[in-house]
Design a protein around this motif. Structure first.
Motif, PDB file in Angstrom:
ATOM      1  N   ALA A 104     -18.505  12.874 -22.858  1.00  0.00           N
ATOM      2  CA  ALA A 104     -19.200  12.072 -21.834  1.00  0.00           C
ATOM      3  C   ALA A 104     -18.764  10.611 -21.926  1.00  0.00           C
ATOM      4  O   ALA A 104     -18.501   9.955 -20.907  1.00  0.00           O
ATOM      5  CB  ALA A 104     -20.715  12.196 -22.006  1.00  0.00           C
ATOM      6  N   ARG A 105     -18.655  10.096 -23.166  1.00  0.00           N
ATOM      7  CA  ARG A 105     -18.192   8.703 -23.310  1.00  0.00           C
ATOM      8  C   ARG A 105     -16.732   8.560 -22.859  1.00  0.00           C
ATOM      9  O   ARG A 105     -16.331   7.549 -22.316  1.00  0.00           O
ATOM     10  CB  ARG A 105     -18.379   8.231 -24.759  1.00  0.00           C
ATOM     11  CG  ARG A 105     -19.789   7.686 -25.023  1.00  0.00           C
ATOM     12  CD  ARG A 105     -20.000   7.197 -26.435  1.00  0.00           C
ATOM     13  NE  ARG A 105     -20.044   8.311 -27.355  1.00  0.00           N
ATOM     14  CZ  ARG A 105     -19.243   8.466 -28.390  1.00  0.00           C
ATOM     15  NH1 ARG A 105     -18.348   7.547 -28.672  1.00  0.00           N
ATOM     16  NH2 ARG A 105     -19.344   9.526 -29.172  1.00  0.00           N
ATOM     17  N   ARG A 106     -15.943   9.603 -23.103  1.00  0.00           N
ATOM     18  CA  ARG A 106     -14.531   9.572 -22.680  1.00  0.00           C
ATOM     19  C   ARG A 106     -14.431   9.498 -21.142  1.00  0.00           C
ATOM     20  O   ARG A 106     -13.616   8.781 -20.587  1.00  0.00           O
ATOM     21  CB  ARG A 106     -13.817  10.830 -23.198  1.00  0.00           C
ATOM     22  CG  ARG A 106     -12.430  10.586 -23.765  1.00  0.00           C
ATOM     23  CD  ARG A 106     -11.823  11.872 -24.291  1.00  0.00           C
ATOM     24  NE  ARG A 106     -11.737  12.906 -23.268  1.00  0.00           N
ATOM     25  CZ  ARG A 106     -10.792  13.001 -22.342  1.00  0.00           C
ATOM     26  NH1 ARG A 106      -9.828  12.119 -22.297  1.00  0.00           N
ATOM     27  NH2 ARG A 106     -10.816  13.980 -21.453  1.00  0.00           N
ATOM     28  N   ARG A 107     -15.298  10.247 -20.469  1.00  0.00           N
ATOM     29  CA  ARG A 107     -15.288  10.208 -18.988  1.00  0.00           C
ATOM     30  C   ARG A 107     -15.670   8.807 -18.500  1.00  0.00           C
ATOM     31  O   ARG A 107     -15.069   8.266 -17.584  1.00  0.00           O
ATOM     32  CB  ARG A 107     -16.290  11.206 -18.401  1.00  0.00           C
ATOM     33  CG  ARG A 107     -16.113  12.628 -18.853  1.00  0.00           C
ATOM     34  CD  ARG A 107     -15.171  13.405 -17.965  1.00  0.00           C
ATOM     35  NE  ARG A 107     -14.891  14.686 -18.613  1.00  0.00           N
ATOM     36  CZ  ARG A 107     -15.331  15.862 -18.188  1.00  0.00           C
ATOM     37  NH1 ARG A 107     -16.013  15.941 -17.080  1.00  0.00           N
ATOM     38  NH2 ARG A 107     -15.041  16.971 -18.847  1.00  0.00           N
ATOM     39  N   PHE A 108     -16.697   8.236 -19.135  1.00  0.00           N
ATOM     40  CA  PHE A 108     -17.147   6.880 -18.781  1.00  0.00           C
ATOM     41  C   PHE A 108     -15.978   5.905 -18.929  1.00  0.00           C
ATOM     42  O   PHE A 108     -15.720   5.070 -18.061  1.00  0.00           O
ATOM     43  CB  PHE A 108     -18.311   6.510 -19.712  1.00  0.00           C
ATOM     44  CG  PHE A 108     -18.818   5.093 -19.596  1.00  0.00           C
ATOM     45  CD1 PHE A 108     -19.806   4.754 -18.684  1.00  0.00           C
ATOM     46  CD2 PHE A 108     -18.326   4.091 -20.434  1.00  0.00           C
ATOM     47  CE1 PHE A 108     -20.291   3.454 -18.591  1.00  0.00           C
ATOM     48  CE2 PHE A 108     -18.801   2.791 -20.354  1.00  0.00           C
ATOM     49  CZ  PHE A 108     -19.790   2.468 -19.431  1.00  0.00           C
ATOM     50  N   ALA A 109     -15.246   6.042 -20.050  1.00  0.00           N
ATOM     51  CA  ALA A 109     -14.100   5.155 -20.291  1.00  0.00           C
ATOM     52  C   ALA A 109     -13.033   5.360 -19.206  1.00  0.00           C
ATOM     53  O   ALA A 109     -12.414   4.393 -18.745  1.00  0.00           O
ATOM     54  CB  ALA A 109     -13.521   5.419 -21.681  1.00  0.00           C
ATOM     55  N   GLY A 110     -12.849   6.599 -18.794  1.00  0.00           N
ATOM     56  CA  GLY A 110     -11.867   6.901 -17.735  1.00  0.00           C
ATOM     57  C   GLY A 110     -12.243   6.221 -16.424  1.00  0.00           C
ATOM     58  O   GLY A 110     -11.386   5.610 -15.763  1.00  0.00           O
ATOM     59  N   TRP A 111     -13.510   6.290 -16.058  1.00  0.00           N
ATOM     60  CA  TRP A 111     -13.950   5.634 -14.806  1.00  0.00           C
ATOM     61  C   TRP A 111     -13.753   4.121 -14.921  1.00  0.00           C
ATOM     62  O   TRP A 111     -13.349   3.471 -13.962  1.00  0.00           O
ATOM     63  CB  TRP A 111     -15.433   5.930 -14.526  1.00  0.00           C
ATOM     64  CG  TRP A 111     -15.757   7.385 -14.438  1.00  0.00           C
ATOM     65  CD1 TRP A 111     -14.939   8.374 -13.949  1.00  0.00           C
ATOM     66  CD2 TRP A 111     -16.975   8.037 -14.851  1.00  0.00           C
ATOM     67  NE1 TRP A 111     -15.579   9.595 -14.033  1.00  0.00           N
ATOM     68  CE2 TRP A 111     -16.831   9.428 -14.576  1.00  0.00           C
ATOM     69  CE3 TRP A 111     -18.172   7.600 -15.407  1.00  0.00           C
ATOM     70  CZ2 TRP A 111     -17.833  10.356 -14.853  1.00  0.00           C
ATOM     71  CZ3 TRP A 111     -19.170   8.520 -15.678  1.00  0.00           C
ATOM     72  CH2 TRP A 111     -18.998   9.885 -15.401  1.00  0.00           C
ATOM     73  N   ALA A 112     -14.059   3.584 -16.103  1.00  0.00           N
ATOM     74  CA  ALA A 112     -13.943   2.130 -16.292  1.00  0.00           C
ATOM     75  C   ALA A 112     -12.482   1.681 -16.157  1.00  0.00           C
ATOM     76  O   ALA A 112     -12.184   0.684 -15.493  1.00  0.00           O
ATOM     77  CB  ALA A 112     -14.491   1.747 -17.664  1.00  0.00           C
ATOM     78  N   ARG A 113     -11.589   2.435 -16.789  1.00  0.00           N
ATOM     79  CA  ARG A 113     -10.161   2.066 -16.730  1.00  0.00           C
ATOM     80  C   ARG A 113      -9.665   2.122 -15.289  1.00  0.00           C
ATOM     81  O   ARG A 113      -8.942   1.241 -14.830  1.00  0.00           O
ATOM     82  CB  ARG A 113      -9.330   3.015 -17.601  1.00  0.00           C
ATOM     83  CG  ARG A 113      -9.503   2.746 -19.079  1.00  0.00           C
ATOM     84  CD  ARG A 113      -8.417   3.441 -19.903  1.00  0.00           C
ATOM     85  NE  ARG A 113      -8.700   3.237 -21.315  1.00  0.00           N
ATOM     86  CZ  ARG A 113      -9.328   4.137 -22.094  1.00  0.00           C
ATOM     87  NH1 ARG A 113      -9.679   5.314 -21.605  1.00  0.00           N
ATOM     88  NH2 ARG A 113      -9.571   3.871 -23.360  1.00  0.00           N
ATOM     89  N   ALA A 114     -10.071   3.178 -14.571  1.00  0.00           N
ATOM     90  CA  ALA A 114      -9.618   3.332 -13.179  1.00  0.00           C
ATOM     91  C   ALA A 114     -10.087   2.156 -12.318  1.00  0.00           C
ATOM     92  O   ALA A 114      -9.414   1.759 -11.371  1.00  0.00           O
ATOM     93  CB  ALA A 114     -10.134   4.652 -12.616  1.00  0.00           C
ATOM     94  N   ALA A 115     -11.245   1.593 -12.666  1.00  0.00           N
ATOM     95  CA  ALA A 115     -11.795   0.484 -11.867  1.00  0.00           C
ATOM     96  C   ALA A 115     -11.292  -0.871 -12.366  1.00  0.00           C
ATOM     97  O   ALA A 115     -11.614  -1.909 -11.782  1.00  0.00           O
ATOM     98  CB  ALA A 115     -13.319   0.520 -11.919  1.00  0.00           C
ATOM     99  N   GLY A 116     -10.527  -0.879 -13.457  1.00  0.00           N
ATOM    100  CA  GLY A 116      -9.991  -2.141 -13.978  1.00  0.00           C
ATOM    101  C   GLY A 116     -10.963  -2.904 -14.861  1.00  0.00           C
ATOM    102  O   GLY A 116     -10.820  -4.116 -15.036  1.00  0.00           O
ATOM    103  N   PHE A 117     -11.961  -2.239 -15.427  1.00  0.00           N
ATOM    104  CA  PHE A 117     -12.910  -2.920 -16.313  1.00  0.00           C
ATOM    105  C   PHE A 117     -12.389  -2.882 -17.756  1.00  0.00           C
ATOM    106  O   PHE A 117     -11.690  -1.950 -18.144  1.00  0.00           O
ATOM    107  CB  PHE A 117     -14.294  -2.256 -16.256  1.00  0.00           C
ATOM    108  CG  PHE A 117     -14.875  -2.204 -14.863  1.00  0.00           C
ATOM    109  CD1 PHE A 117     -14.679  -3.253 -13.970  1.00  0.00           C
ATOM    110  CD2 PHE A 117     -15.610  -1.102 -14.429  1.00  0.00           C
ATOM    111  CE1 PHE A 117     -15.198  -3.208 -12.679  1.00  0.00           C
ATOM    112  CE2 PHE A 117     -16.132  -1.054 -13.140  1.00  0.00           C
ATOM    113  CZ  PHE A 117     -15.929  -2.104 -12.267  1.00  0.00           C
ATOM    114  N   ASP A 118     -12.774  -3.899 -18.541  1.00  0.00           N
ATOM    115  CA  ASP A 118     -12.355  -3.969 -19.948  1.00  0.00           C
ATOM    116  C   ASP A 118     -13.329  -3.177 -20.809  1.00  0.00           C
ATOM    117  O   ASP A 118     -14.539  -3.352 -20.689  1.00  0.00           O
ATOM    118  CB  ASP A 118     -12.337  -5.428 -20.427  1.00  0.00           C
ATOM    119  CG  ASP A 118     -11.391  -6.279 -19.591  1.00  0.00           C
ATOM    120  OD1 ASP A 118     -10.336  -5.761 -19.187  1.00  0.00           O
ATOM    121  OD2 ASP A 118     -11.734  -7.451 -19.324  1.00  0.00           O
ATOM    122  N   LEU A 119     -12.797  -2.369 -21.707  1.00  0.00           N
ATOM    123  CA  LEU A 119     -13.655  -1.521 -22.544  1.00  0.00           C
ATOM    124  C   LEU A 119     -13.772  -2.069 -23.955  1.00  0.00           C
ATOM    125  O   LEU A 119     -12.796  -2.542 -24.527  1.00  0.00           O
ATOM    126  CB  LEU A 119     -13.054  -0.113 -22.626  1.00  0.00           C
ATOM    127  CG  LEU A 119     -13.302   0.800 -21.427  1.00  0.00           C
ATOM    128  CD1 LEU A 119     -12.330   1.960 -21.461  1.00  0.00           C
ATOM    129  CD2 LEU A 119     -14.744   1.313 -21.411  1.00  0.00           C
TER     130      LEU A 119
END
Ligand code: GLV
Ligand code: MN
Ligand code: MN
Length: 422
Positions: free
Chosen positions: A36-51
Motif C-alpha cells: 500500500a505504501r509502495r502504491r502511494f509512492a508510485g502516485w506521488a512520483r507520477a504527480a512529481g511530488f518529493d518523497l
C-alpha cells in the motif's frame, strides 16, 4: 460541479491488499501494508511530488510551496487497518490527501506552504501495541527508542519489521528527526451513524475523544474441570468476565463515555482445564478526560474486588493514554468558509440542492489528535453507511468520497491563506 478524482479507483485498489473473508487485515510493516505504501509512492512520483519517510515509518509526499522555508501543512491518515478492517478507515484520508494535491496541480494552484500528503504509520495499534504510533512519534509524544523496543503481537520486534522486507521503502530517503508542521488536516469517514441519520454530507470535527488503553493480566489457578469443586476454584476467566461486565455497567452509569474489552487471551484455553491466566485489554474513551480517569480508576477497583472475592492476582499496565483534544478554532473557521464556497458552487450547479454541513465530535481516535499537540489541526468527516466501521462492510458512497476530496482541497487552500497572513 465536483470534478471526479481517482479516489474511488485507488481505494478499490488498496482494498485488495490484505482482503480476506472478514474484511481487510493490513498490519504495519506486513507485505500488504508495504505494498500500500509502495502504491502511494508510485502516485506521488507520477504527480512529481518529493518523497521522504522517517524512522517511525511515516511516509510523506511533498508538493512544494511558493514561500521560502515554510513548514509544511501535513494532510493525511493511515494505511494500516484493524484485523477486520474496511476499505475506508484511514485509506480514504491518505488517498484523499493525494487526490487533493493532484487537484491543486491540475488547477495550477500555488500555495505558500509546502503541502505534504502523509501516510501515518500504524494508527490502529493492531500489530504493535501502540495506537497512533507514527503520528505520536512525529509529535514527540512517544520516543523513537520506545517505539523501536516494541514487540508485535506476532512476536516480531518493531526494528526487525521496519528494517525487513515489509518495512521502509528501499528507494525513499529517510528523513532525520520529526520536523514540526505549520498545520495538520485529516479527511476521514465518520465511523458512526450521526451524519447519515441527519442527512449531513460533510462534518467539521470539533474535538477528538481522549482514550486510555489498559492491559490486565489475571492469574488464577488451573485444575481439572471435572474434579475441582466450584467453591475451591480461582478461575482467571470467570474473574476477567466479572471485571469486564462491571466496567461495562460503570461506563453505562457514567454516560458520555464508552468502554470496550476487545482483546482477550485465555490460557491454557482448553475445554476441560480451568483457566489459569487471562490477559485482556480495555479501551475507554470520552471527550471529557475526567470520565476516562474514572473508568481507569474503575479498572483498578474491580481488579482489587476480584482479588479479594476470587483469590486471583491482577497486574495492570497502562499501554497508552491520550487526552481529548479540541480542533483549532481558526482552522475550523477557515474550513467552514471553504465549505461555504463549495456549497454555493453546488447550489449553482444543482439548483436548490444544498449540502448539509455539521460540527461533530469524534469518538474514534485519529492521527490528528497527536499532531494537534504541536500544531493547529482540524478534520473533515464524510458519512459512513449504517455507521459501520472496523468491519469489512464499511462503506461510503462514491459521491460523498468525491465531495470530501473537494472539501479537503478547498480547505488546504483556505488554511494556507490563513497561515500566510500571520
Ligand atoms: C482507531 O480507529 C481507534 O479509534 O481506535
Ligand atoms: Mn480505525
Ligand atoms: Mn482511522
Amino acid at each position: 460541479m465536483i470534478v471526479g478524482t481517482q479516489v474511488v479507483e485507488r481505494l478499490a485498489e488498496l482494498a485488495k491488499l490484505g482482503a480476506y473473508d472478514q474484511g481487510i487485515d493490513r498490519g504495519l510493516f506486513t507485505a500488504t501494508e508495504h505494498e500500500a505504501r509502495r502504491r502511494f509512492a508510485g502516485w506521488a512520483r507520477a504527480a512529481g511530488f518529493d518523497l521522504e519517510q522517517d524512522r517511525a515509518g511515516n511516509l510523506f509526499a511533498r508538493r512544494r510551496g511558493g514561500g521560502d522555508g515554510r513548514a509544511p501543512i501535513v494532510v493525511g491518515s493511515h494505511l494500516d487497518t484493524v484485523r477486520t478492517g474496511g476499505a475506508y478507515d484511514g485509506a480514504y484520508g491518505v488517498v484523499g490527501a493525494m487526490c487533493a494535491l493532484e487537484r491543486l496541480n491540475a488547477g495550477g494552484t500555488q500555495t505558500e506552504h509546502p503541502v505534504e500528503a502523509v501516510a501515518w504509520a500504524g494508527e490502529e495499534g493492531s500489530r504493535f501495541p501502540m495506537g497512533c504510533l507514527g503520528s505520536g512519534a512525529y509529535a514527540g509524544l512517544n520516543s523513537i527508542e520506545a517505539i523501536e523496543a516494541l514487540v508485535g503481537d506476532d512476536g516480531v520486534r518493531f526494528v526487525a519489521a521496519r528494517d525487513g522486507a515489509g518495512g521502509l521503502l528501499p528507494d525513499v530517503r529517510v528523513r532525520e528527526g520529526f520536523p514540526r508542521p505549520a498545520a495538520c488536516l485529516e479527511l476521514h469517514i465518520e465511523q458512526g451513524p450521526i451524519m447519515e441519520r441527519a442527512g449531513v454530507r460533510l462534518g467539521v470535527v470539533s474535538a477528538i475523544a481522549g482514550q486510555v488503553r489498559v492491559e490486565v493480566e489475571v492469574l488464577g489457578e488451573s485444575g481439572h474441570a471435572g474434579t475441582v469443586p466450584m467453591i475451591a476454584r480461582h478461575d482467571a476467566l470467570a474473574a476477567a468476565a466479572e471485571i469486564a461486565l462491571a466496567l461495562e455497567t460503570l461506563a453505562r452509569q457514567l454516560g458520555e463515555c464508552v468502554l470496550t474489552v476487545g482483546h482477550l487471551v485465555v490460557e491454557p484455553n482448553q475445554t476441560n482445564v480451568i483457566p489459569a491466566r487471562v490477559v485482556f485489554r480495555v479501551d475507554a474513551r470520552s471527550v471529557d478526560d475526567e470520565r476516562v480517569d474514572r473508568l481507569e480508576a474503575g479498572i483498578r477497583d474491580e481488579c482489587a474486588r476480584m482479588e479479594i472475592q476470587r483469590g486471583v492476582k491482577c497486574a495492570i499496565k497502562t499501554l497508552e493514554r491520550r487526552a481529548a483534544v479540541s480542533m483549532d478554532g481558526g482552522l475550523r473557521a477557515a474550513i467552514q468558509e471553504a465549505l461555504g464556497g463549495l456549497r454555493a458552487a453546488q447550489r449553482d450547479a444543482h439548483g436548490n440542492l444544498d449540502i448539509k454541513v455539521m460540527e461533530i465530535s469524534s469518538g474514534a481516535g485519529h492521527d490528528t489528535m497527536c499532531v494537534a499537540t504541536i500544531a493547529p489541526a482540524a478534520m473533515i468527516f464524510v458519512p459512513s453507511a449504517g455507521g459501520r466501521s472496523h468491519v469489512g462492510s464499511e462503506y461510503t458512497a462514491p459521491e460523498d468520497l468525491e465531495l470530501g476530496v473537494e472539501a479537503l482541497t478547498r480547505s488546504i487552500v483556505a488554511v494556507d491563506r490563513l497561515l500566510s497572513k500571520k
